[in-house]
Enzyme design. Sequence first.
Site: not given
Ligand code: IVH
Length: 706
Positions: A41-42, A45, A90-91, A124, A126, A128, A147, A234, A298, A322, A427, A430, A445, A451
């Site tokens: 350990d010494a 460290d 994220s988007l 393009e 999205k 999942d 992420r 992407y 985009k 979506k 509540c 509590c 509450c 609580c």
């Molecule tokens: S562009 C600056 N393109 O969706 C943002 N994201 O809800 C760059 N995802 O965190 C993301 N397909 O995990 C982009 N063709 C696509 C995607 C995509 C899936 C996911 C990605 C992002 C999340 C946002």
Amino acid sequence: MKTPVTELSEEMAADEMQRLSIIIKEANKNYHTKDAPTMSDAQYDELKQRNNSLEKNFPDLKLPTSPSNEIGGPLMGGFSKIEHSVKMLSLGNAFDKNDVIDFDERVRKFLKLSPDDDLEFTAEPKIDGLSLSLMYRSGRLVYAATRGDGEMGENVTENARVINSIPEVLIGAPEILEVRGEVFMSHQDFSELNRVNITKELKTFSNPRNAAAGSLRQLDHNITKERPLEFMAYAWGELSSPIGDTYFDTVKFLERLGFSVSPLMVKCDNVNMLLEHYYEIEQARVTLGYDIDGVVYKVNSLGYQKRLGFRSTTPRWAIAHKFPAELAWTKLEAIEVQVGRTGALSPVARLQPVTVGGVVVSNATLHNEDYILGQDSKGNILRNGVDIRVGDLVQVYRAGDVIPKISNVDLTKRTFRSVPYVFPLTCPSCGSSAIRDEGDAVRRCIGTTKCPAQKIEKLKHFVSRSAFDIDGLGAKQVEAFFYDNVLPIKELRDIFTLEERDQQSVSKLKNRDRWGEKSTEKLFNSINNKRNINLQKFIFSLGMRHIGEQVSGLLAKHYKSWDNFFVSVVAASNYNDVAFENLNAIDGIGGIMVKSLIDTFGNSTHSLNIQELAAELIIKDAEVTTNKNSKIGGKLIVFTGALETMSRAEAKSKAEEMGAKVSSAISKKTDILVAGLGGGSKNLKAISLGIEVIDEKAWVMLISME
Ligand code: IVH
């Protein structure tokens, strides 16, 4: 005898850090994963300390995969962390045609383009799955990170290396190239994995996304290797030199480097073409063989993307359209009321489990008491005014990864025995009164300091990923410690006194069931590792109502140090104090936020608890990001009149990016007035106050001198 760190050249320090990284990681692995330590350990460290002092003296040389980022080894605490050099965002979402039209209009307005000007987009699918960032240096994969919270991800390098569609070596790539994309599992591989798992009596996954996440985040990469994961690129993060002028061309370049990219990506000239492609992709959805949950649009020009920039967590140049939500009918078995960290009583529907779009749903939100009654918080009628009762046949609505909700009730199936649901006025945790303020949709509450439910939820928020993110101390553990008789965690501070209390206690944590020497040490280490925290995160972690990450950022920037923040906000609870006026004057801080801060810091129990917590921590001052090279860093700028070359929004965002502050009113504090066409009264005022007034041409010159 080792050369003192202060006497090392940069080169020597870099070499030594590289060497130490390898030795320490190997030692971690031997200790934690193989359970066969190779040094005392010494000795261990000493190596860690040497590495820490090298990093302190040469902060720029710190390796992204430094062992000091590793909180313990890779066994129980999970993965080490990697800080993203470019945030992973994220988007924003669009749900219908109008949202897409708005997106196009917003972009045009920001860029000052007319409806007839050319503006190209890409569209393009999205995917999942879960996003992954791959860092290549000199064409070699050096690390892969999930992420995480967008700033800090998990180091899943070894797992990424076993995914077939992730190249280990790139030919013809720029020196630094960070490729981002989605990891996912096909429908076929998902079914096969579940089939095999059933035969082995192992856990099955409810959908391909969870299966992909579970497989990527395996501590043993040999397991990941057996799970057929795919990667589609992407986006990109850090880049040493540009690889194209447009998004489309850059993605095609990534394809030539060996990445898979979506074959369904197209260029579109206008909203109608975007929508047409959306319907085409929706049609193709069932034949793809993997899950997608929408279409991403985009702005194609990277020049425009740069100008458009980002809001706090999403880019202005992209949006996810979506697919419509999925629906299913099931029985509402019970309504339970949960108490949140700010005391909000939230009704939750317990459902007979039902599959909605491939996911088994057994809980759904019922929002608030008005929603159950069939109206919104403004008194407007919902569902034709039909209330929701236990025993009803209800329609469940699920869109993407958002919490499912109850969207309808089948009255024909309601029995004569059913009774209206009565929302509790006290509540459930509590027993304190639960009060609904005028104009508030939510009943709360009032037992804030006593609580249990509020306290537990506050603790959960505090240790959560976007707050203190303490490895090994998640929601489940804090709840267990809350009720622990020997080592209770009742207040936030108790987390940081846990180790000391354990030392003083006769019955030690390490001797308990499911705890041991190593796991206890690991927990204490990960708590101690989090004693250093920046001011914004600290304020956010306190979990005050209306004080989210962005607001915490504004407060941190304004007050700069914890001491100053604390003294000022406590003083502000006296409305006559100038501190109150100052707090209200912060750009972006509104009345409800001020009230929430005062409710907390003006309450002696809360503020004492917080002070005690702060005493356990080292709270770093907020960094003032004044761009030294920028002529406007730290300046207060006001815009007036119409600008011709850019929109007001772009001008503001550019000024802020360069470290300036933007205000709408002229005052003695204003440094520069940028006068567009027709900015009459402000010009006069600025001149009378002796403020520098510049025209649009001079402004454009200023911002091009970055
Ligand atoms: S562009 C600056 N393109 O969706 C943002 N994201 O809800 C760059 N995802 O965190 C993301 N397909 O995990 C982009 N063709 C696509 C995607 C995509 C899936 C996911 C990605 C992002 C999340 C946002």
